[in-house]
Structure formats: structure tokens, C-alpha cells
Write a protein that holds these residues in place. Structure first.
Motif, short mmCIF file in Angstrom:
data_model
loop_
_atom_site.label_atom_id
_atom_site.label_comp_id
_atom_site.label_asym_id
_atom_site.label_seq_id
_atom_site.Cartn_x
_atom_site.Cartn_y
_atom_site.Cartn_z
N ASN A 3 0.91 -1.30 -0.02
CA ASN A 3 0.04 -0.10 -0.13
C ASN A 3 0.71 1.26 0.00
OD1 ASN A 3 0.85 -0.67 2.65
ND2 ASN A 3 -1.09 -0.09 3.67
N PHE A 4 1.94 1.06 -0.62
CA PHE A 4 2.64 2.30 -0.88
C PHE A 4 1.85 3.26 -1.83
CE2 PHE A 4 7.41 0.96 -0.04
CZ PHE A 4 7.59 1.75 1.12
N THR A 5 1.20 2.47 -2.79
CA THR A 5 0.54 2.98 -3.75
C THR A 5 -0.68 3.53 -3.21
OG1 THR A 5 -0.98 2.69 -5.87
CG2 THR A 5 -0.12 0.58 -4.60
N PRO A 6 -1.49 4.41 -3.44
CA PRO A 6 -2.76 4.74 -3.07
C PRO A 6 -4.00 4.18 -3.66
CG PRO A 6 -2.08 6.65 -4.37
CD PRO A 6 -0.80 5.86 -4.34
N ASP A 7 -3.58 3.63 -4.65
CA ASP A 7 -4.78 2.70 -5.53
C ASP A 7 -4.92 1.45 -4.48
OD1 ASP A 7 -6.18 1.18 -7.05
OD2 ASP A 7 -4.76 1.47 -9.06
N PHE A 8 -6.06 1.45 -3.44
CA PHE A 8 -6.27 0.43 -2.68
C PHE A 8 -6.51 -0.78 -3.41
CE2 PHE A 8 -9.47 -1.98 -0.33
CZ PHE A 8 -8.50 -2.32 0.62
N PRO A 9 -7.54 -0.76 -4.31
CA PRO A 9 -7.81 -1.92 -5.21
C PRO A 9 -6.54 -2.76 -5.78
CG PRO A 9 -9.35 -0.30 -5.81
CD PRO A 9 -8.36 0.22 -5.23
N LEU A 10 -5.49 -1.98 -6.15
CA LEU A 10 -4.29 -2.80 -6.52
C LEU A 10 -3.45 -3.44 -5.56
CD1 LEU A 10 -1.98 -3.44 -8.73
CD2 LEU A 10 -1.22 -0.93 -8.19
N ALA A 11 -3.52 -2.43 -4.36
CA ALA A 11 -2.66 -2.92 -3.06
C ALA A 11 -3.74 -4.17 -2.47
CB ALA A 11 -2.91 -1.79 -1.85
N ALA A 12 -4.95 -4.33 -2.66
CA ALA A 12 -5.61 -5.41 -2.14
C ALA A 12 -5.41 -6.63 -2.85
CB ALA A 12 -7.28 -4.97 -1.88
N ARG A 13 -5.51 -6.52 -4.31
CA ARG A 13 -5.28 -7.75 -5.13
C ARG A 13 -3.82 -8.22 -5.04
NH1 ARG A 13 -8.03 -4.38 -8.83
NH2 ARG A 13 -6.02 -3.60 -10.11
N THR A 14 -2.70 -7.08 -4.55
CA THR A 14 -1.44 -7.62 -4.36
C THR A 14 -1.45 -8.47 -3.22
OG1 THR A 14 -0.54 -6.12 -5.55
CG2 THR A 14 0.82 -7.06 -4.25
N ALA A 15 -2.14 -7.92 -2.00
CA ALA A 15 -1.92 -8.53 -0.71
C ALA A 15 -2.65 -9.93 -0.76
CB ALA A 15 -2.82 -7.56 0.38
N SER A 16 -3.89 -9.93 -1.51
CA SER A 16 -4.44 -11.36 -1.53
C SER A 16 -3.72 -12.42 -2.29
CB SER A 16 -6.14 -11.19 -2.13
OG SER A 16 -5.90 -10.92 -3.59
N ALA A 17 -2.98 -12.07 -3.23
CA ALA A 17 -2.04 -12.86 -3.90
C ALA A 17 -0.95 -13.28 -2.98
CB ALA A 17 -1.55 -12.15 -5.25
N MET A 18 -0.58 -12.43 -2.24
CA MET A 18 0.56 -13.18 -1.09
C MET A 18 0.12 -13.94 -0.20
SD MET A 18 2.65 -9.34 -0.49
CE MET A 18 3.70 -8.64 -1.90
N TRP A 19 -1.18 -13.79 0.37
CA TRP A 19 -1.77 -14.65 1.17
C TRP A 19 -2.01 -16.03 0.73
CZ3 TRP A 19 -3.26 -14.55 6.70
CH2 TRP A 19 -4.11 -15.67 6.75
N VAL A 20 -2.65 -16.02 -0.49
CA VAL A 20 -2.73 -17.24 -1.18
C VAL A 20 -1.69 -17.98 -1.64
CG1 VAL A 20 -3.63 -18.31 -3.40
CG2 VAL A 20 -5.05 -16.61 -2.16
N ARG A 21 -0.39 -17.20 -1.84
CA ARG A 21 0.76 -17.77 -2.00
C ARG A 21 1.54 -18.34 -0.72
NH1 ARG A 21 5.23 -16.75 -5.56
NH2 ARG A 21 3.64 -15.92 -7.20
N THR A 22 1.28 -17.67 0.39
CA THR A 22 1.47 -18.34 1.58
C THR A 22 0.80 -19.34 2.13
OG1 THR A 22 2.54 -16.30 2.21
CG2 THR A 22 2.39 -17.57 3.81
N HIS A 23 -0.80 -19.09 2.14
CA HIS A 23 -1.58 -20.13 2.86
C HIS A 23 -2.46 -20.77 1.96
CE1 HIS A 23 -0.41 -18.30 6.99
NE2 HIS A 23 -0.46 -17.24 6.36
N GLY A 24 -2.51 -20.34 0.69
CA GLY A 24 -3.33 -21.41 -0.09
C GLY A 24 -4.74 -20.78 0.05
N GLY A 25 -5.71 -21.55 -0.52
CA GLY A 25 -7.27 -21.12 -0.49
C GLY A 25 -7.61 -19.92 -1.22
N VAL A 26 -8.62 -19.47 -1.20
CA VAL A 26 -9.22 -18.14 -1.90
C VAL A 26 -9.52 -17.12 -1.03
CG1 VAL A 26 -11.14 -17.60 -3.38
CG2 VAL A 26 -10.37 -19.95 -3.65
N VAL A 27 -9.19 -15.93 -1.64
CA VAL A 27 -9.55 -14.75 -0.75
C VAL A 27 -10.49 -14.13 -1.87
CG1 VAL A 27 -8.66 -12.62 -0.32
CG2 VAL A 27 -7.30 -14.31 0.05
#
Length: 625
Positions: free
Chosen positions: A309-333
Motif C-alpha cells: 500500500n505504498f500506492t494509494p490505489d487500494f484495489p491494486l494494493a488489495a489484489r497484491t495482498a490477497s495474492a501474497m496470502w494465497v501464495r503463503t496459505h493457499g485457499g481463496v480470498v
């Protein structure tokens, strides 16, 4: 010598016939024409009187309808369903009467008369729109108010009953369509073509509909979003990311902890809670971050959860964070939701004090200073314990909420948090995201219009610590047409102040000051400010006290951006002025989106207030010509 007969000698003239005799020999056609003209004149006078009387009565009915609309709103606000129904009935009665008075054949015929007809048509349009709002919007909504009012919705045993909300969806959809149609009809009336009293009525009706629209939209969004997002059509999983504004990021703060929440058929349960530092980092970006974003904010946006979330574009930040979660814990966000201690403080007003596993009692008054300052003094060299404490605090408040609290108080707290940009929501489901994008919860980049330049001021910590607890921010803006070509110049003015104690370097924990780890002397605060201009605009200058300041210039989705670094020792202040030139605006209107920050003095911000933006005059003498 005179010739001819004298006056006295001339034969006498025949006497003039009486009036009746003079006209006795006129044709029946002539007499009929006169009679027709007389009758026509009488009918015109009668029609004018008829229209005038009915117009006056219609105005009386419409005037009586205005307080009825406000009475409905007041009753709904107090959850007084009976009072709302009674006021809605009165409103409907007045609206029906106004339509009846302005829809008879004489009135409709007169609407075709030049000049006069436009005024009559405006009155009948207002009457029909009022009737549509009364009959097709307010009346049906009052009948479902008890089941869709966000303030009456609450979790019982961790479950929200979705059936009444699902049942209300078709009613709400029809009501929203009817309202939009009525509002469009009122908006189509040309005020310049009607007389002043009717123009005033148009203005009053537009204002009233603008007043009601947000309430209606909020209920409509609730009805459309809640069932699906809470698992009516299948299980959902959401990340609740806790932002820490003591270390600023553009959307609010560094992500300190992450909680996975599951929802299924209205049942909500906390699944997993982890520290943000347990996710990543990765040697290469896990999400396709745009090149322009990386150019402005660096390559870490796609590699570190704390930096998405260095970027103020929250949808972009959220998609990136969800990809990181899935990469770490699996599942669906299915979505990402942000909160911060200021939000928790607001929620604690609804839940009441919450006792933490540590024995601390978390209250609305102490949440911000405890979580963003006190905890670092307690565990000065143990970031894992700090993260765990914050995570436990968020979980404890969540458990209290799902256990059942006052719905009205909770919705008030959450609505205020959304207004101040401290709650943002992104959904991975396109249909839901399209609805969220129309709200203050979306966190997307601001959108300009031909009348309004949408500007942005976003803060990112560059100290590498928690010193932003002491950072004071001030934002001002202005716009003017200074150029011969009519293009609009907008200016942003940001002042930063380091409010830390003079002995911060030694008085504050090293974890708070950063201990110089990133080249910033302990006690100093280093901040990167991202200034966003209007879409299709141009960056015209970056200065401080009239002197050019170094900056990183770039673009983000068509918006000119300048990133400026400011470093301050305790007690220091600095002001940066940035000027943009609009190429797509023809009026000097503007809006400013700002990262929500702390007050810098240890007190809790007003959660219901948007970041304050002062108004400044643009000095045309300094504008790039």
C-alpha cells in the motif's frame, strides 16, 4: 353669389334609424362570429382562472409534501416504523392531489402555449416526480425498513439472518429505479425558462432529492452487497488487514497483522490471525504491478506485504495482498478490508470496553495511544510481541462484535470510519466491486470531471520506524483560471511538522525512532509525499518558499504525480507547494483525497471527519503561462 339650395331651402334629411334598425340587416354569419368571439374570450378567461386556481392549489399540495418527506426520514432515523408509515401516507395524499390538479385536459392543452406552457409543464413534472417518489419509492421502502435498515442489522451468535435482506432486494431495486427516474425528470427542467417561483420550486425539489439520495443509496448498497458477501450463495473468505498509521502508507498505514474471516449463510467466524511480517517477502513480485507504480514507489510494492500500500490505489494494493496470502496459505480470498486503531476506537464505543488476554482493558479512549505508542514502550525490542498484542486486540473486538452489539451504534461507528477513509473494502467479485466503486469505501484513485479536478495527497513513511505517531500534517488547495487559454491551474500546499519531543532520540525506544537503520537520524521523521494531479493534467512546478524542490515525476493511470521527500528534526516544519495544469477542466472546481493520519499529539482523531483541507488562493502571478 351662392348657387343651389340654402340650408333652409333643402329638403329635410330622413331621421337616423335606431341602433337595432341599423344592425337589423347584418348577416347571420357576422352575428355568429361576434358571438363566438365573445364565448371564446369567456372560455379563455375561464381557462386562465381554472389553471391559475389549480396551479395555486397544486403548489399548496407540493409545499405540504416537503415536511412529509422530512418526517419520513426523521421517523426512519428513529426506527419509528409506524411514524414513517403515517408520514408516507400523508406524503402520498399530497402528491396524488398535486398530480390530479395538473393533469386535466385544460392544463395539458395549455402546456402547448409558448412561454406559458413551459411553466405549466415544469409544475406538472414536479408533481409527477413527487408522486413517483411517494408511491414508488418511500411507500414500499417504509414497508421493508425494519428488515433492511443497516442500524437494525446485528449478528446473533455470530450469524446474521439474510432472508429478510434477500426478500427486500426486488423491492429495493424498483424503488431505486423509480427514484433515479424522478430525479432525472426534475434535473431535465430548464430553470432559465420558467418564472422565479417555479424555478425556486425546482431548486427546492432538487435539493430535497439530493438530501435523500445518499440514504437511499446506502440502503440499496447494503441490500445488494450483504447477502452475497456474507455467503448466501456459498462460503466466502476475507482478509482484514490492520493498518498502523504510526508508520504511514498511502492508504493509511503499514500492515501490521492480518486476520482471515470466513462467512457462510450469514455465519461469520474468525479463522486465522498472523503477523504481517510472517507473509513474504519474495525475490520477485507475486502480482503484476504496473511499471508506472513501480517507477513511483519502487519494486517492493509487489514483494513485501508491508509495502503493497505504498500506492494509494487500494484495489491494486488489495489484489497484491490477497495474492501474497494465497501464495503463503493457499485457499481463496474473496475480499480485503482495512481497519486501524482509530476504527477500533470507534467500534469500542459500540461494544464497550474489551478485556484482552494480557489483562489490559481496551477502551475507546485508550485504544490509539496504547496500540500505537504504549505497546512499543512495553515491548521495546520485541516486534513479534507488538504484532501479537495488536492482533489479539483486533480479534477481541471482532469477537465482541460477532457476539452481538447495538447495531445502530456499530453502524454509526463503521459509517464514520468509511467517511474518513479508515475502512476500505475490495471484492474479488466484479459485480460487487462495481458497486463498491461508487462508495467512499472503494479507495480507488480520485476521478476528475470537466467541472472538477480530482487531486490527491498521500503520505508514505521513509524513516523505517513508528515516528509518524508524532507527525502533524496540514493540507490546503486552491484552483483558478489564470491563463488566456482558459485552462485551470490547481495548487496543493502541504505542511509537515515533527511534533516529537526534543530528546526523542534518547527518550523514545529504538524501535520507534528507527535507530538510524535507514540513514535517518534518531528522532527525525522522513516522509515521502505523493502529489496527484487531475487526469490528463500536467505537473507545472514543485516548490518550497518559492524555490524549486527535487521530486520524482511520473504518471499513475493518466494522472501526473510528483513524489517529494521531506526530513524533519523534532520541532521542525516544512511546506511544499505543487502546481498542476488541467487540460480537461473548464471550471475551477476541485476535490482532494488525503491519507488519513494521526493528529501528532497523542490524541485520537475524530473518526467521522474527513482529512481537513484548507482553501488557498492561487497566485496567478506565479502560474506557468
Amino acid at each position: 353669389m351662392a348657387t343651389g339650395l340654402s340650408h333652409h331651402d333643402a329638403p329635410p334629411r330622413p331621421a337616423a334609424p335606431p341602433f337595432e334598425a341599423r344592425h337589423r340587416h347584418r348577416s347571420p354569419r357576422g352575428r355568429g362570429l361576434i358571438l363566438a368571439l365573445i364565448v371564446l374570450a369567456g372560455l379563455v378567461l375561464l381557462a386562465i382562472a381554472w389553471i391559475g386556481l389549480r396551479g395555486f392549489l397544486a403548489q399548496q399540495e407540493l409545499n405540504a409534501a416537503v415536511p412529509d418527506v422530512r418526517a419520513v426520514r426523521a421517523a426512519v432515523a428513529e426506527s419509528d416504523t409506524a411514524g414513517a408509515a403515517s408520514a408516507a401516507t400523508e406524503l402520498q395524499k399530497h402528491a396524488h392531489a398535486a398530480v390530479s390538479l395538473t393533469s386535466d385536459p385544460v392544463w395539458q392543452l395549455a402546456e402547448g402555449i409558448p412561454w406559458v406552457g413551459g411553466n405549466l409543464s415544469a409544475v406538472s413534472t414536479i408533481s409527477r416526480a413527487t408522486d413517483a417518489v411517494a408511491s414508488d419509492v418511500i411507500k414500499p421502502l417504509v414497508s421493508i425498513a425494519g428488515s433492511v435498515d443497516p442500524r437494525t442489522l446485528h449478528l446473533t451468535g455470530g450469524t446474521l439472518d439474510l432472508a429478510p435482506i434477500v426478500a427486500a432486494q426486488p423491492v429495493m431495486a424498483k424503488a431505486q429505479t423509480a427514484f433515479d427516474s424522478a430525479r432525472s425528470d426534475i434535473g431535465s427542467i430548464d430553470r432559465s425558462s420558467v418564472i422565479s417561483p417555479i424555478g425556486s420550486a425546482v431548486t427546492k425539489m432538487r435539493s430535497l432529492m439530493a438530501e435523500v439520495a445518499p440514504d437511499l443509496q446506502a440502503v440499496d448498497n447494503t441490500v445488494r452487497l450483504l447477502p452475497g458477501m456474507l455467503g448466501a450463495d456459498g462460503p466466502r473468505s476475507y482478509l482484514i488487514v490492520a493498518q498502523n498509521p504510526a508508520e504511514l502508507r498511502a492508504t493509511g498505514g503499514l500492515i501490521g497483522s492480518v486476520v482471515l474471516v470466513n462467512a457462510d449463510k450469514g455465519a461469520v467466524a474468525l479463522s486465522t490471525e498472523v503477523a504481517g511480517t510472517s507473509i513474504g517477502p519474495w525475490p520477485t513480485p507475486v502480482f503484476d504491478v504496473p511499471t508506472a507504480t513501480s517507477g513511483l514507489y519502487g519494486p517492493l510494492v509487489g514483494r513485501y506485504l508491508q509495502d503493497v500500500n505504498f500506492t494509494p490505489d487500494f484495489p491494486l494494493a488489495a489484489r497484491t495482498a490477497s495474492a501474497m496470502w494465497v501464495r503463503t496459505h493457499g485457499g481463496v480470498v474473496d475480499g480485503v478490508i482495512t481497519v486501524d486503531p482509530v476504527v477500533l476506537s470507534a467500534m469500542l464505543k459500540a461494544t464497550g470496553p474489551v478485556t484482552l488476554p494480557s489483562g489490559d482493558v481496551l477502551t475507546s479512549a485508550n485504544a490509539v495511544p496504547l496500540l500505537l505508542s504504549g505497546i512499543y514502550a512495553r515491548y521495546p525490542d520485541a516486534p513479534q510481541k507488538q504484532d501479537a498484542f495488536f492482533s489479539k486486540a483486533a480479534s477481541a473486538v471482532f469477537d465482541r462484535v460477532v457476539g452481538g452489539v447495538d447495531g445502530a451504534a456499530l453502524v454509526k461507528a463503521l459509517a464514520a470510519s468509511g467517511t474518513s477513509n479508515r475502512i476500505q473494502i475490495w471484492s474479488s467479485h466484479a459485480s460487487e466491486q462495481s458497486i463498491l466503486e461508487t462508495t467512499t469505501l472503494a479507495g480507488a484513485l480520485p476521478v476528475s470531471t470537466p467541472e472538477t479536478a480530482a487531486l490527491g495527497v498521500y503520505f508514505n513513511d521513509a524513516t523505517g520506524s513508528k515516528m509518524d505517531y508524532y507527525l502533524r500534517t496540514s493540507v490546503a488547495a486552491g484552483a483558478a483560471v489564470c491563463r488566456a487559454d482558459g485552462k485551470v491551474t490547481t495548487m496543493l500546499e502541504v505542511t509537515l511538522t515533527n511534533g516529537a519531543p526534543a530528546n526523542a532520540a534518547t527518550a523514545l525506544p529504538a524501535y520507534v525512532t528507527g535507530a538510524g537503520s535507514y540513514g535517518v537520524p534518531p528522532g527525525d521523521i522522513k516522509t515521502r509525499i505523493a502529489f496527484y494531479g487531475p487526469e490528463q493534467g500536467l505537473l507545472a512546478g514543485v516548490k518550497s518558499k518559492g524555490v524549486d524542490v527535487p521530486s520524482i515525476a511520473g504518471t499513475d493511470n493518466g494522472r501526473p504525480v510528483a513524489v517529494v521527500e521531506v526530513q524533519l528534526a523534532p520541532g521542525q516544519s516544512k511546506t511544499i507547494d505543487v502546481q498542476f495544469l488541467g487540460t480537461a477542466q473548464w471550471a475551477p472546481g476541485y476535490t482532494v483525497d488525503v491519507t488519513p493520519t494521526l493528529k501528532g499529539d497523542g490524541t485520537t482523531p475524530d473518526v467521522g471527519a474527513r482529512p481537513s483541507v484548507a482553501r488557498i488562493a492561487v497566485p496567478c502571478s506565479s502560474v506557468v503561462k
